[in-house]
Structures are given as C-alpha cells and as structure tokens.
Motif scaffolding. Sequence first.
Motif, PDB file in Angstrom:
ATOM      1  N   LYS A   1       0.697  -1.471  -0.078  1.00 10.12           N
ATOM      2  CA  LYS A   1      -0.100   0.056   0.082  1.00 10.12           C
ATOM      3  C   LYS A   1       0.941   1.352  -0.776  1.00 10.12           C
ATOM      4  O   LYS A   1       1.991   0.975   0.740  1.00 10.12           O
TER       5      LYS A   1
ATOM      6  N   SER B   1      -9.487   1.355   1.341  1.00 11.01           N
ATOM      7  CA  SER B   1      -8.577   2.080   0.467  1.00 11.01           C
ATOM      8  C   SER B   1      -9.444   2.943   0.918  1.00 11.01           C
ATOM      9  O   SER B   1      -9.480   4.265   1.453  1.00 11.01           O
TER      10      SER B   1
ATOM     11  N   ILE C   1      -7.732   6.515  -6.666  1.00 10.59           N
ATOM     12  CA  ILE C   1      -7.162   4.679  -5.884  1.00 10.59           C
ATOM     13  C   ILE C   1      -7.219   3.300  -6.936  1.00 10.59           C
ATOM     14  O   ILE C   1      -7.717   3.093  -7.116  1.00 10.59           O
TER      15      ILE C   1
END
Length: 528
Positions: free
Chosen positions: A60, A198, A184
């Motif tokens: 991430k 997210s 995203i």
Amino acid sequence: MKTVERSSLKELYTHGNLNENLSVPVLVEKILSRNEGVLTSTGSVCATTGKYTGRSPKDKFIVKDEVCEKYIDWGAVNQSIDEETFEKLYKKVISYLTEKEELFQFKGFAGADKKYRLPIQVINEYAWHNLFARQLFITPTNEELKTHQAEFTVVSAPTFKADPKVDNTNSEAFVIVSFKKRIILIGGTEYAGEIKKSIFSVMNYLLPQRDVLSMHCSANVGQEGDVALFFGLSGTGKTTLSADPYRKLIGDDEHAWSPNGVFNIEGGCYAKCINLSAEKEPQIFNAIRFGSVLENVVLHEDSRIADYDDTSLTENTRAAYPLENIDNIVTPSVAGHPNTIIFLTADASGTLPPISKLTKEQAMYHFLSGYTSKLAGTERGVTEPQATFSACFGSPFLPLAPATYAEMLGEKIDLYNANVFLVNTGWTGGSYGVGNRMKLSYTRAMIHSALEGELNTAETTKDEIFGLEIPIHVPGVPDDVLVPINTWEDQKAYEATAKSLAVKFHENFKKFTKASDDIKQAGPIYKG
C-alpha cells in the motif's frame, strides 16, 4: 471538494461496454455467466481470491505530492511513492482495462450523513467486485444518481500484475492512493477488502479536516437512544458484538463522530464468518442471502451449503451484505453522541482482564496503544496470533498521525461524558495454545452490563500488573473468570506472561513522546 478532470479515466468512460450501477440481480447473472463465482444454497455469491486472502499492507502506498506531503504521517504504514512512478503505472492499468470485454462501474457515497458524505465511484474488472462495492458502500437514489459527481475514484484491476523492478512496487500487488488526482489504484490482488479499506483510509484523511473524527469501530443504539461504539481491529468482535437483537445496528466497522453525533461511513457489513453458526450469531448468519458475497468460504460440492468451519482456503473467510439484511438497524445510519465506548482486544497472552473500566487517561493510553493479537488470515503471511500495537485500533488505515485522532477522541469523551471500557475477547485460562477463547456468552453479558450502566459504580479490584479496575461481579459471568490469574493453573506462568506483556506496552508507548505525563502514567503499573 471539486471534481478534477482526469484524462485517463475518459478512456474508461468511453469504453464500449461500461456497465453503470447494475442492479443486484443483473450483477449476479453477470458473475455466474462470467464464471467469477458460484451460487450458494442461500442465494449468495461465493468467490475465491487466490493467494491474496487478506490485506497486503506492504503493498500500500500514498503518492507524495504538494497536496498531501505535509499532512501524511509517512513511514512503514504510509509508504510514499513518487508522482512519476504512479502516473506510469496508472496509465498502464487504464490501458489494460480498456482492452477488457466489459467493465463495471458503481457510483455511490461514503458517509451516511449527507453533510459529510463523499461521492465516490468504483470501476471494476470483476463483476463480483462491483457487487461487493454496491453492498458495502451507500447506494444513491435514482434522483441522486442523476446529479452524482464522483470526488474519489477506485480503479480495480486484479488481474493486472505489477513488475516490481519496472513499476517500483514491492510485489505484483499494489494499492496506491493519490490525493491530488483523487484516484485509488488497485491491482494484482483479488481480495475485495482492499476496495473497502482504501476508501476508509481516504475518509480518515478528509474528515478530520472538517472537525469530524473518523473511527475504526462498530456502533449501535439502545431503545432509549443511548449510543455505543466498539473499537477493535479485525477479528476482535466488532461485527459480532454490535449485532445485538436488543439494540439497533448503526454499522459494523467504520464510523465518524461529528458535532451532530455518529454516522456510518458504509452501507453494508463485511463480517468474518469463520465458525459462523445460526445459534451463536443469528443476525449475521441470516443476513447471508441473495445479493450477499462470500469470500473464500468452502462449499459442499453438491448442496452448495457453506461450511463455515472449513479453513482450508483461509481463516479470513468473509461475508459482505447490505445493512438492510439485518432486521434491527437504524435508517439512515446516523445517531446521537456515544454514551459508552468499548475497546476490544483479542489478547492471545490470556492475561488481560475480560472487562475493566478505564479512566479518561487510561482510555487515551489504550486508544493510542491499540493492543490486540493479530489473528490468522487477516493479513497475508499471518498464520497464528501475533501481539501487535495498532494506534487508535486502526493504524493501517490512518494517513494522519495517531495523535490527531486521539486528541479528538479525548475532547469528545470529555465533552459528552462517555464511559470507556477495555474488553478482552481473546484467551482465558492460559495463552494461545493452552487456554481457551473467551466464551461469547460471557462477553455479551459483560457488555450488556456496561451498556446498562451497571458497571459505572460497581465494586472493583485493581490488577496489580496492568493497573486496571476489574469489576468483582458481573451478572451471567463466573466471578473467577473476571480475574485472569484465577483462571490459570500455573500462577507463576501467569505472572511472567503478564509482566512480559506489560513491558511490551511500555516499549511501544515510548514513540508517543508528546503524550502528557498523566497519559503515560496510565499504562501498566509493572515497568520491568
């Protein structure tokens, strides 16, 4: 927040077969015809996610740019990636998706309070991921859909695999947030939870800027309007314990606390369903029906009945379903200010009390500590419980410094005079492998007493190692269970294990250098 034109997204908008906000029945038909999943005996869809059966936190990233650079708490949790690297990978993914036969788009909202909600859209390669998004986020009315303008977009391409050497990722999987482009980007992983979390991370960045505390917690409301929050990491019992037949559910995982009260960020629930049964958790069990999505649950081949006890794929089996599948809910998902706050921990050491009442300073200490034992399957590579400290019971999802959220919580506890309890849903009678998991019936009885106010003035005894005030008696719970040392056969082993955990608390808290002395001194009495 104004919508920014994104030239690359135009290629997806003009895709010849972009399916926008399909109904649940049509999405289910798509899933089955595309062989993305199978239908279970209750009518839910069951899909598998390959080798990624949990979140992949090491994959991430947040794009470091002038919009967010000075606000993000950069480090191991919030890894940075530069704009150029992101842009190249972004264009690759867009190009990859344009070659797909069809794509799926969901337009909706994050945030049940219309004053604070975020218009979002999710563009998926998989139909089952789009059904997941539809059930987990807030679906717009037909009128709202006509004027919907997304302020954040999730682009999900699970079969696109990054090349770490070329794309500067850590693996083939990636979850990258760009606050500048409001994108995203997800690829290389089929685990649907990345989509949900997210957006939560984005809300954890945006809401505090509007004086709203975003929280990794479940919430419900009693018949008298009393509101309860349940903080805790995955596997500690947020979903299970907030689904109470005597209280209305606000939501099971993500909430915000504004000057108006509490509101749910989501429109659905994402429940762990390992060992799920109609007897122990009837609300969750009965919610898994047509339109719900099961992840990595093993089915009996002929009957298609789910075997919730089978962990051959993962212990992190999941069910996603809309809030409407729960009978006892608040509509819309908003309520007043919390009366009771419960911190949940699944302590694998078996030494923390099953329930203790916290002072405000202890509450701040344990909120910043965020102790639990990370359970198997929740993250890739975790095969047995591991002691972990996750600030604010949600560190993986917090772009800002933990102190930002902690200070906001402390102010609200003071302002609204909320009672705070630490509840251990983990082990008793010994550590993991020796003791047993706390009985759910005992935990429910303790929480019921806390919510009813019975423990606010109850007689307590102080734990000599952790300094926690333990109620001497709770209706429905054997007195010996309340004091951990009484449940261990080897009391010397208990003391050694408890002291070891106390030292871990102190070591972890050293990083909170700006915490007041009162808060620092509210930790375990034993310091090593």
